[in-house]
Scaffold this motif. Structure first.
Motif, mmCIF file in Angstrom:
data_model
loop_
_atom_site.group_PDB
_atom_site.id
_atom_site.type_symbol
_atom_site.label_atom_id
_atom_site.label_comp_id
_atom_site.label_asym_id
_atom_site.label_seq_id
_atom_site.Cartn_x
_atom_site.Cartn_y
_atom_site.Cartn_z
ATOM 1 N N UNK A 1 0.825 -1.201 0.000
ATOM 2 C CA UNK A 1 0.000 0.000 0.000
ATOM 3 C C UNK A 1 0.863 1.255 0.000
ATOM 4 N N UNK A 2 1.972 1.211 0.738
ATOM 5 C CA UNK A 2 2.866 2.364 0.779
ATOM 6 C C UNK A 2 3.446 2.627 -0.610
ATOM 7 N N UNK A 3 3.928 1.573 -1.254
ATOM 8 C CA UNK A 3 4.507 1.732 -2.591
ATOM 9 C C UNK A 3 3.493 2.301 -3.573
ATOM 10 N N UNK A 4 2.275 1.798 -3.503
ATOM 11 C CA UNK A 4 1.248 2.235 -4.440
ATOM 12 C C UNK A 4 0.788 3.665 -4.161
ATOM 13 N N UNK A 5 0.827 4.070 -2.892
ATOM 14 C CA UNK A 5 0.348 5.406 -2.530
ATOM 15 C C UNK A 5 1.419 6.481 -2.698
ATOM 16 N N UNK A 6 2.662 6.119 -2.435
ATOM 17 C CA UNK A 6 3.727 7.124 -2.421
ATOM 18 C C UNK A 6 4.419 7.283 -3.767
ATOM 19 N N UNK A 7 4.732 6.188 -4.436
ATOM 20 C CA UNK A 7 5.494 6.280 -5.687
ATOM 21 C C UNK A 7 4.846 7.193 -6.736
ATOM 22 N N UNK A 8 3.512 7.159 -6.899
ATOM 23 C CA UNK A 8 2.901 8.056 -7.892
ATOM 24 C C UNK A 8 3.134 9.538 -7.586
ATOM 25 N N UNK A 9 3.461 9.867 -6.334
ATOM 26 C CA UNK A 9 3.734 11.258 -5.984
ATOM 27 C C UNK A 9 5.077 11.726 -6.557
ATOM 28 N N UNK B 1 10.579 3.317 -12.581
ATOM 29 C CA UNK B 1 9.831 2.876 -11.408
ATOM 30 C C UNK B 1 10.647 1.863 -10.607
ATOM 31 N N UNK B 2 11.355 1.006 -11.321
ATOM 32 C CA UNK B 2 12.193 0.002 -10.660
ATOM 33 C C UNK B 2 13.306 0.676 -9.852
ATOM 34 N N UNK B 3 13.896 1.732 -10.412
ATOM 35 C CA UNK B 3 14.955 2.460 -9.704
ATOM 36 C C UNK B 3 14.428 3.027 -8.388
ATOM 37 N N UNK B 4 13.235 3.585 -8.416
ATOM 38 C CA UNK B 4 12.648 4.154 -7.201
ATOM 39 C C UNK B 4 12.351 3.057 -6.177
ATOM 40 N N UNK B 5 11.818 1.947 -6.646
ATOM 41 C CA UNK B 5 11.499 0.841 -5.733
ATOM 42 C C UNK B 5 12.767 0.291 -5.090
ATOM 43 N N UNK B 6 13.807 0.111 -5.904
ATOM 44 C CA UNK B 6 15.059 -0.426 -5.381
ATOM 45 C C UNK B 6 15.758 0.586 -4.474
ATOM 46 N N UNK B 7 15.540 1.863 -4.733
ATOM 47 C CA UNK B 7 16.084 2.890 -3.840
ATOM 48 C C UNK B 7 15.462 2.762 -2.464
ATOM 49 N N UNK B 8 14.163 2.526 -2.432
ATOM 50 C CA UNK B 8 13.471 2.349 -1.153
ATOM 51 C C UNK B 8 14.032 1.143 -0.408
ATOM 52 N N UNK B 9 14.293 0.065 -1.137
ATOM 53 C CA UNK B 9 14.865 -1.135 -0.520
ATOM 54 C C UNK B 9 16.277 -0.856 -0.007
ATOM 55 N N UNK B 10 17.063 -0.162 -0.810
ATOM 56 C CA UNK B 10 18.456 0.128 -0.444
ATOM 57 C C UNK B 10 18.540 1.004 0.801
ATOM 58 N N UNK B 11 17.722 2.040 0.834
ATOM 59 C CA UNK B 11 17.719 2.934 2.003
ATOM 60 C C UNK B 11 17.257 2.175 3.248
ATOM 61 N N UNK C 1 6.730 9.662 -9.252
ATOM 62 C CA UNK C 1 6.908 9.102 -10.598
ATOM 63 C C UNK C 1 5.578 9.196 -11.335
ATOM 64 N N UNK C 2 5.584 9.739 -12.532
ATOM 65 C CA UNK C 2 4.347 9.888 -13.306
ATOM 66 C C UNK C 2 3.827 8.524 -13.747
ATOM 67 N N UNK C 3 2.545 8.489 -14.040
ATOM 68 C CA UNK C 3 1.908 7.225 -14.425
ATOM 69 C C UNK C 3 2.471 6.656 -15.727
ATOM 70 N N UNK C 4 2.952 7.544 -16.604
ATOM 71 C CA UNK C 4 3.477 7.066 -17.894
ATOM 72 C C UNK C 4 4.989 6.856 -17.861
ATOM 73 N N UNK C 5 5.579 6.864 -16.660
ATOM 74 C CA UNK C 5 7.027 6.652 -16.550
ATOM 75 C C UNK C 5 7.371 5.225 -16.944
ATOM 76 N N UNK C 6 8.541 5.021 -17.567
ATOM 77 C CA UNK C 6 8.942 3.660 -17.956
ATOM 78 C C UNK C 6 9.156 2.774 -16.730
ATOM 79 N N UNK C 7 9.014 1.477 -16.944
ATOM 80 C CA UNK C 7 9.155 0.527 -15.841
ATOM 81 C C UNK C 7 10.539 0.611 -15.201
ATOM 82 N N UNK C 8 11.559 0.915 -16.023
ATOM 83 C CA UNK C 8 12.925 0.995 -15.490
ATOM 84 C C UNK C 8 13.048 2.100 -14.440
#
Length: 208
Positions: A132-140, A151-161, A142-149
């Protein structure tokens, strides 16, 4: 670039907030030493990465929109937190310190380390708040039409931090092991961890 830096700062604040993953890491490290603390973190990282990939692939949105599936995930999360909390409280009451005292060994057994990996993995993967956090925060950020790559960078950044914060927590907890070496102190750690875990489970159940 500004968006990414803002996300990085936000991710750091979120990762520093106490939660089940952090509590489990502290307990594993204090009672079992740095190797078992790091093993717990490894399990958490694998689960967090999987949850991030679900977001990238769009499966997380499907899961959260399917009420039966999401409810099942929430129930599993509540039950697992209750299981972990009850186990810690029982250990505190009975003074069951033998398994954790073996953490004084320089090299914990592979079986014990894998047990910590499994606990860390299950603690994170059964927590629906991560999705739920990923789905609610990431769109703030990353735009909806952003490439998957991207979005992946942002997700992995969250994991790394999150991983960096947990490693720092484990190192700090390991440094405090001398002060918490007495059985009474370890029982207090188990009791506190168990109580907070049960509290998280109650809060998760109440949100349903």
């Amino acid at each position: 670039m500004n968006n990414y830096l803002g996300f990085l700062m936000f991710a750091t604040l979120v990762a520093a907030a106490p939660g089940p993953d952090m509590l489990l890491t502290i307990q594993a490290t204090v009672l079992g030493g740095r190797p078992r603390g790091f093993a717990t973190i490894a399990g958490i990282v694998v689960a967090a990465t999987m949850q991030g990939l679900l977001v990238v692939w769009g499966l997380a949105a499907v899961l959260t929109r399917s009420q039966p599936l999401f409810l099942a995930l929430r129930v599993i999360g509540v039950l697992y937190l209750l299981y972990m909390g009850a186990g810690a409280i029982r250990a505190a009451i009975k003074g069951e310190l033998a398994p954790s005292d073996e953490a004084a060994e320089p090299s914990p057994s592979r079986r014990r380390l894998w047990s910590n990996v499994r606990q860390g993995f299950l603690c994170n993967i059964t927590n629906p708040k991560v999705l739920m956090f990923n789905l609610a925060v990431l769109p703030q950020f990353v735009s909806n039409d952003a490439p998957a790559a991207k979005l992946l960078v942002y997700c992995l950044t969250l994991v790394t931090v999150g991983t960096a914060v947990l490693v720092a927590v484990a190192l700090t907890a390991n440094a405090a092991r001398r002060a918490l070496a007495k059985p009474r102190a370890r029982r207090c750690v188990n009791a506190a961890t168990g109580t907070v875990m049960v509290g998280f489970a109650a809060a998760l159940a109440a949100e349903a």
